[in-house]
Design an enzyme around this catalytic site. Structure first.
Site, PDB file in Angstrom:
ATOM      1  N   GLU A  33       0.892  -1.177   0.000  1.00  0.00           N
ATOM      2  CA  GLU A  33       0.000   0.000   0.000  1.00  0.00           C
ATOM      3  C   GLU A  33       0.917   1.210   0.000  1.00  0.00           C
ATOM      4  OE1 GLU A  33      -3.243  -0.267  -0.040  1.00  0.00           O
ATOM      5  OE2 GLU A  33      -3.813  -2.128   0.956  1.00  0.00           O
ATOM      6  N   CYS A  36      -2.144   9.172   2.409  1.00  0.00           N
ATOM      7  CA  CYS A  36      -1.915   8.621   1.068  1.00  0.00           C
ATOM      8  C   CYS A  36      -3.069   8.961   0.139  1.00  0.00           C
ATOM      9  CB  CYS A  36      -1.725   7.114   1.158  1.00  0.00           C
ATOM     10  SG  CYS A  36      -3.054   6.288   2.028  1.00  0.00           S
TER      11      CYS A  36
HETATM   12  P1  NAP Z   1       8.404   5.193   4.596  1.00  0.00           P
HETATM   13  O1  NAP Z   1       9.580   6.047   4.821  1.00  0.00           O
HETATM   14  O2  NAP Z   1       8.396   4.292   3.444  1.00  0.00           O
HETATM   15  O3  NAP Z   1       8.179   4.377   5.947  1.00  0.00           O
HETATM   16  C1  NAP Z   1       7.156   3.435   6.099  1.00  0.00           C
HETATM   17  C2  NAP Z   1       7.695   2.234   6.835  1.00  0.00           C
HETATM   18  O4  NAP Z   1       8.661   1.591   6.022  1.00  0.00           O
HETATM   19  C3  NAP Z   1       8.414   2.580   8.131  1.00  0.00           C
HETATM   20  O5  NAP Z   1       8.193   1.561   9.061  1.00  0.00           O
HETATM   21  C4  NAP Z   1       9.876   2.617   7.710  1.00  0.00           C
HETATM   22  O6  NAP Z   1      10.753   2.382   8.770  1.00  0.00           O
HETATM   23  C5  NAP Z   1       9.901   1.488   6.708  1.00  0.00           C
HETATM   24  N1  NAP Z   1      10.943   1.581   5.700  1.00  0.00           N
HETATM   25  C6  NAP Z   1      11.447   2.686   5.097  1.00  0.00           C
HETATM   26  N2  NAP Z   1      12.370   2.335   4.180  1.00  0.00           N
HETATM   27  C7  NAP Z   1      12.450   0.989   4.194  1.00  0.00           C
HETATM   28  C8  NAP Z   1      13.224   0.039   3.473  1.00  0.00           C
HETATM   29  N3  NAP Z   1      14.094   0.403   2.542  1.00  0.00           N
HETATM   30  N4  NAP Z   1      13.053  -1.261   3.754  1.00  0.00           N
HETATM   31  C9  NAP Z   1      12.165  -1.653   4.683  1.00  0.00           C
HETATM   32  N5  NAP Z   1      11.410  -0.815   5.395  1.00  0.00           N
HETATM   33  C10 NAP Z   1      11.535   0.501   5.158  1.00  0.00           C
HETATM   34  O7  NAP Z   1       7.088   6.029   4.458  1.00  0.00           O
HETATM   35  P2  NAP Z   1       6.695   7.309   5.258  1.00  0.00           P
HETATM   36  O8  NAP Z   1       7.296   8.480   4.587  1.00  0.00           O
HETATM   37  O9  NAP Z   1       6.942   7.117   6.700  1.00  0.00           O
HETATM   38  O10 NAP Z   1       5.120   7.266   5.041  1.00  0.00           O
HETATM   39  C11 NAP Z   1       4.487   8.001   4.107  1.00  0.00           C
HETATM   40  C12 NAP Z   1       4.268   7.210   2.827  1.00  0.00           C
HETATM   41  O11 NAP Z   1       3.366   6.155   3.086  1.00  0.00           O
HETATM   42  C13 NAP Z   1       3.610   8.060   1.772  1.00  0.00           C
HETATM   43  O12 NAP Z   1       4.147   7.766   0.519  1.00  0.00           O
HETATM   44  C14 NAP Z   1       2.160   7.615   1.854  1.00  0.00           C
HETATM   45  O13 NAP Z   1       1.403   7.874   0.706  1.00  0.00           O
HETATM   46  C15 NAP Z   1       2.315   6.167   2.139  1.00  0.00           C
HETATM   47  N6  NAP Z   1       1.085   5.610   2.705  1.00  0.00           N
HETATM   48  C16 NAP Z   1       0.338   4.758   1.958  1.00  0.00           C
HETATM   49  C17 NAP Z   1      -0.863   4.254   2.448  1.00  0.00           C
HETATM   50  C18 NAP Z   1      -1.716   3.333   1.651  1.00  0.00           C
HETATM   51  O14 NAP Z   1      -2.582   2.682   2.234  1.00  0.00           O
HETATM   52  N7  NAP Z   1      -1.544   3.217   0.353  1.00  0.00           N
HETATM   53  C19 NAP Z   1      -1.277   4.628   3.719  1.00  0.00           C
HETATM   54  C20 NAP Z   1      -0.497   5.508   4.447  1.00  0.00           C
HETATM   55  C21 NAP Z   1       0.692   5.981   3.925  1.00  0.00           C
HETATM   56  P3  NAP Z   1      11.587   3.582   9.472  1.00  0.00           P
HETATM   57  O15 NAP Z   1      10.589   4.512  10.043  1.00  0.00           O
HETATM   58  O16 NAP Z   1      12.401   2.890  10.475  1.00  0.00           O
HETATM   59  O17 NAP Z   1      12.382   4.217   8.372  1.00  0.00           O
END
Ligand code: NAP
Length: 467
Positions: free
Chosen positions: A236, A270
């Protein structure tokens, strides 16, 4: 299992409204992760044999705890990631709802399905997959986790949560809820680990599948690691949802909804509407009403019930947003309102505040056109007709949600058929509803959460054939 943690880094909870560090946690060590995986594997051996009725009563107890203590959980969410307190309480309520929903419907969704063949009896039987790793974001720190956990646990799986590093207290509170509701040891655990430790956990043979809600780069990484191990994933990811307004729409309602749709969760959702695509016939009127309403929003302390927009969740998000706006403006975009950080003199002086902002005349090669903007910044576009509106709506690598405002049935049908997204909402705000599937296409991910489709993601769809 070889977990390569070179140094134990700390996971920190920082109040984004003040900048105050609330609590620090050490990441789990290699032996601690090993112990968690063993507990999870042992828990699955037992959980697959528990009855749906037992799981259902535990899940209903989870719902009760969430309802009874929603104000405490709301305060926790708001202090850790800055969402307005009223929305945080609603988030806790929605989590309770999803738990009740799956407690009550899992039996129906997972019932055997008889299929007539040349066998005496043949049917489809749903079984849990095992230990599922859930990598979750901070923006809806409770909801994202429960959206995964309620169906996954009801189906008999076991959950391992790697929550975002800025919401460790929410992660631990959620684990505590499952434990207090009677879920057995190891059935739902939090791994306090950074993202660099995910690979080794995912490659471990005791982990059967994974789901990630988060950014596109994180999704690519988890999907490629899981792909090499031939493990199922559900992703997601981000979105840059269009919000299209046509001349036949109720303009007043569209403007009011547009403001809410852009600024929900301080603009960090998102499925927030991010690109406002407006027909030329009504563009000027829409722009005027929208800019006025964005200007009128109250930005401030998220603990205050009258605040509309709180701080961004981290200093890095504030910096990234500021840069996206500056680069877009340097490329030729015009600021209609906002465009700056917001500084307070009081206890909020250390907070990550940004003015509600509206950009127009956005060039194609700028971030406001092509990137996901995660904050209270709206991109406004003027189009001459429905063809241009649909082309622009689809001119993105994302495909999560879409809203279109029209009272013309021919236009409605075209939006439903031609917009490339996981959902289309007509004359309403894009929102998840537990009874309906939720997910994206293109770079917004694959697989579905919620509804009947959600509970079927982490199951073995087993064919049974009896002569
Ligand atoms: P993010 O940086 O990707 O972080 C999300 C999760 O992934 C965190 O637990 C993070 O851990 C982990 N993570 C980051 N890089 C990783 C990697 N290379 N390998 C494994 N795990 C990794 O996202 P964010 O900026 O916090 O969240 C916002 C994003 O989420 C936006 O793009 C938003 O649109 C999306 N989102 C999508 C939905 C949906 O349902 N489609 C819902 C909500 C949000 P750490 O915190 O330890 O880095």
């Amino acid at each position: 299992m070889a977990v390569a943690i070179i140094a134990l880094m700390s996971i920190r909870s920082i109040n984004p409204a003040t900048g105050e560090t609330l609590k620090s946690f050490d990441e789990l060590s290699e032996p601690q992760i090993e112990e968690s995986l063993t507990r999870a594997a042992n828990a699955f051996r037992n959980s697959r044999r528990t009855s749906l009725a037992d799981r259902s009563s535990m899940m209903l107890r989870v719902a009760e705890i969430l309802e009874n203590e929603k104000n405490d959980y709301a305060r926790l969410m708001t202090t850790e990631m800055g969402k307005p307190i009223k929305a945080a309480a609603q988030e806790a309520e929605k989590c309770a709802w999803v738990c009740r929903y799956y407690a009550e419907t899992a039996e129906k969704h997972l019932a055997d399905q008889i299929v007539e063949t040349n066998a005496t009896k043949s049917y489809v039987h749903f079984q849990p997959l095992g230990v599922v790793l859930a990598v979750m974001p901070w923006n809806f720190p409770f909801w994202q986790v429960f959206r995964f956990a309620a169906p996954a646990l009801m189906a008999g799986n076991v959950g391992l949560l790697k929550h975002a590093s800025n919401v460790p207290q929410c992660a631990l509170a959620i684990t505590d809820i499952f434990s207090r509701a009677g879920f057995p040891d190891g059935a739902f655990q939090t791994l306090l680990i950074g993202s660099e430790a995910v690979q080794d956990v995912l490659e471990d043979s005791r982990v059967a599948a994974a789901t990630l809600t988060g950014s596109e780069p994180a999704g690519r990484s988890v999907a490629s690691i899981a792909g090499k191990q031939i493990k199922k994933t559900v992703l997601e990811l981000g979105g840059s949802d269009p919000f299209i307004v046509m001349p036949s729409a109720d303009l007043k309602e569209a403007v009011g909804t547009a403001v809410k749709a852009r600024t929900i969760n301080n603009g960090q959702s998102c499925i927030a509407a991010k690109r406002f695509i407006v027909h030329g016939q009504i563009y000027d009127e829409f722009e005027k009403g929208f800019v006025e309403a964005m200007k009128a929003l109250r930005v401030g302390d998220p603990m205050n019930e009258s605040t509309d927009v709180g701080p961004l969740a981290t200093k890095q998000i504030l910096k990234d947003l500021e840069e996206q706006v500056q680069v877009s403006v340097a490329a030729g975009a015009k600021i209609l309102t906002g465009g700056q950080r917001l500084k307070f003199e009081d206890q909020l002086a250390g907070g990550n505040f940004y003015e509600p902002t509206v950009l127009a005349d956005i060039p194609k090669d700028s971030p406001a056109f092509s990137d996901e903007i995660f904050g209270p910044v709206a991109s406004l576009f003027h189009v001459k007709d429905i063809d241009e509106a649909i082309d622009l709506a689809n001119a993105t690598t994302f495909g999560l949600g879409a809203a279109a405002w029209t009272n013309d049935s021919t236009e409605r049908d075209r939006f439903v058929e031609e917009i490339e997204s996981g959902c289309v909402f007509l004359n309403g705000v894009v929102a998840s509803d537990l009874r309906l599937p939720f997910g994206g296409v293109k770079h917004s991910g694959y697989g579905r959460g919620l509804g009947e489709f959600g509970i079927r993601e982490f199951v073995n769809v087993k064919t049974v054939w009896i002569k």
